[in-house]
Design an enzyme around this catalytic site. Sequence first.
Site, PDB file in Angstrom:
ATOM      1  N   LYS A  26      -6.755  -7.222   5.818  1.00  0.00           N
ATOM      2  CA  LYS A  26      -7.176  -8.490   6.400  1.00  0.00           C
ATOM      3  C   LYS A  26      -7.351  -9.518   5.283  1.00  0.00           C
ATOM      4  O   LYS A  26      -7.647  -9.173   4.133  1.00  0.00           O
ATOM      5  CB  LYS A  26      -8.480  -8.319   7.166  1.00  0.00           C
ATOM      6  CG  LYS A  26      -8.336  -7.490   8.437  1.00  0.00           C
ATOM      7  CD  LYS A  26      -9.606  -7.510   9.270  1.00  0.00           C
ATOM      8  CE  LYS A  26      -9.391  -6.785  10.600  1.00  0.00           C
ATOM      9  NZ  LYS A  26     -10.594  -6.840  11.456  1.00  0.00           N
TER      10      LYS A  26
ATOM     11  N   GLN B  36       6.726   6.443   0.163  1.00  0.00           N
ATOM     12  CA  GLN B  36       6.008   5.649  -0.818  1.00  0.00           C
ATOM     13  C   GLN B  36       4.629   6.213  -1.132  1.00  0.00           C
ATOM     14  O   GLN B  36       4.157   6.158  -2.267  1.00  0.00           O
ATOM     15  CB  GLN B  36       5.888   4.197  -0.344  1.00  0.00           C
ATOM     16  CG  GLN B  36       7.197   3.429  -0.351  1.00  0.00           C
ATOM     17  CD  GLN B  36       7.762   3.271  -1.762  1.00  0.00           C
ATOM     18  OE1 GLN B  36       7.079   3.491  -2.743  1.00  0.00           O
ATOM     19  NE2 GLN B  36       9.018   2.905  -1.848  1.00  0.00           N
TER      20      GLN B  36
ATOM     21  N   ASP C 286       0.733  -7.460   2.958  1.00  0.00           N
ATOM     22  CA  ASP C 286      -0.604  -7.544   3.544  1.00  0.00           C
ATOM     23  C   ASP C 286      -0.681  -6.838   4.897  1.00  0.00           C
ATOM     24  O   ASP C 286      -1.544  -7.150   5.715  1.00  0.00           O
ATOM     25  CB  ASP C 286      -1.024  -9.008   3.694  1.00  0.00           C
ATOM     26  CG  ASP C 286      -0.001  -9.854   4.446  1.00  0.00           C
ATOM     27  OD1 ASP C 286       1.057  -9.299   4.843  1.00  0.00           O
ATOM     28  OD2 ASP C 286      -0.237 -11.052   4.646  1.00  0.00           O
TER      29      ASP C 286
ATOM     30  N   LYS D 275      20.507  -4.696  -6.437  1.00  0.00           N
ATOM     31  CA  LYS D 275      20.209  -3.696  -5.404  1.00  0.00           C
ATOM     32  C   LYS D 275      20.375  -4.358  -4.040  1.00  0.00           C
ATOM     33  O   LYS D 275      19.856  -5.451  -3.805  1.00  0.00           O
ATOM     34  CB  LYS D 275      18.805  -3.124  -5.539  1.00  0.00           C
ATOM     35  CG  LYS D 275      18.538  -2.026  -4.491  1.00  0.00           C
ATOM     36  CD  LYS D 275      17.282  -1.245  -4.751  1.00  0.00           C
ATOM     37  CE  LYS D 275      16.041  -1.999  -4.340  1.00  0.00           C
ATOM     38  NZ  LYS D 275      14.842  -1.147  -4.381  1.00  0.00           N
TER      39      LYS D 275
ATOM     40  N   ARG E 202      10.447   4.077  -8.482  1.00  0.00           N
ATOM     41  CA  ARG E 202      10.078   2.903  -9.278  1.00  0.00           C
ATOM     42  C   ARG E 202       8.906   2.162  -8.662  1.00  0.00           C
ATOM     43  O   ARG E 202       8.109   1.535  -9.345  1.00  0.00           O
ATOM     44  CB  ARG E 202      11.279   2.006  -9.526  1.00  0.00           C
ATOM     45  CG  ARG E 202      11.981   1.383  -8.329  1.00  0.00           C
ATOM     46  CD  ARG E 202      11.230   0.235  -7.698  1.00  0.00           C
ATOM     47  NE  ARG E 202      12.088  -0.757  -7.081  1.00  0.00           N
ATOM     48  CZ  ARG E 202      11.667  -1.575  -6.134  1.00  0.00           C
ATOM     49  NH1 ARG E 202      10.437  -1.481  -5.644  1.00  0.00           N
ATOM     50  NH2 ARG E 202      12.492  -2.494  -5.659  1.00  0.00           N
TER      51      ARG E 202
ATOM     52  N   ASP F 254      -2.930   8.744   7.864  1.00  0.00           N
ATOM     53  CA  ASP F 254      -1.719   8.245   8.502  1.00  0.00           C
ATOM     54  C   ASP F 254      -1.960   8.228   9.999  1.00  0.00           C
ATOM     55  O   ASP F 254      -2.703   9.079  10.525  1.00  0.00           O
ATOM     56  CB  ASP F 254      -0.521   9.145   8.156  1.00  0.00           C
ATOM     57  CG  ASP F 254       0.816   8.493   8.476  1.00  0.00           C
ATOM     58  OD1 ASP F 254       1.480   8.008   7.544  1.00  0.00           O
ATOM     59  OD2 ASP F 254       1.195   8.460   9.669  1.00  0.00           O
TER      60      ASP F 254
END
Length: 319
Positions: free
Chosen positions: A231, A138, A227, A67, A110, A159
Amino acid sequence: MLYLSRKDVEAVNLSMPEIIDALERMFKEKGKGRVQMPPKPEIHPGEDGLIHAMPAYIPSLHAAGLKWVSAYKENSKKNLPYISGLVILNDPETGIPIAVMDATWITAKRTGAATAIAAKYLAREESSSVGILGCGVQGRSNLEALSCEFNIDRVKVYDICSDAAGKFAQDMAEIIQMKIDVVDNPKEAVREMDLVVTCGPLLRNPSPIIEADWLAEGAFAGPVDFDSYWKGEALWRAERFATDDIAQMEYYREIGYFKNTPQPYADLGEIAAGKKPGRQNPSERIICMNLGLALDDMAAGIMIYRKAIEMGIGAELSL
């Protein structure tokens, strides 16, 4: 060679349960050492933009390929997708390319499927509430996948763009058949939730906001954005920390990511294959930081290719 556009890939209509099943079989093969996948190298042509080359081979699925995928944070300002790319499949016996297909849909689906597999082994079986931070592609696929594995009865989403969160809640309520609550701050989407997934952009130098005491006792978290949201003290608070590929995580550490991230006790292949334990008690906080594997793409891509052939979808191109 078969060419499949994004429209073609979507027309194949591979279901999320089919993708989850294919990836779980792949992870078991990975745990038994029966796959090939070098850590993915990347280039950085733009600030907070990256392009990955992701090769992999799954002998049991007769799937080999690569990919070539990009992730550009600023693309939304140009009305372009954050993630785009191609999946290239090769015949394992001859090396000849057999297919090229759009990777956007595959990458979304996936990734959600891999989170659901991690949660299957690492979350409490009775988990019923989900918090989603980041209401893009996602966020949608991860919620869809989790709803295939768990009896979800409560969903909270956050969001930074309230309009995106509202649209997400409206659209996903139809897919998972339940009301979705939009919350005003990220803490509300984390605390007291059984399952938490963060889906922000991938950043080498993030400014995380999730504090150590937000994740509830016994909860499972799946950061699909590395991450970026978490935190260091929040990651270290977990009793178990896993990933989908340890070698890949070490590669990222070497190039500057994961400056305050624990060492994983296992990868998802080892857990799925029974070589390392999953959840041991209901009170454990467990985080599985899936990085996104080329193996995921090959497992889904070969199924799409074979189904497209059966359905007569796509265009034949000459090499």
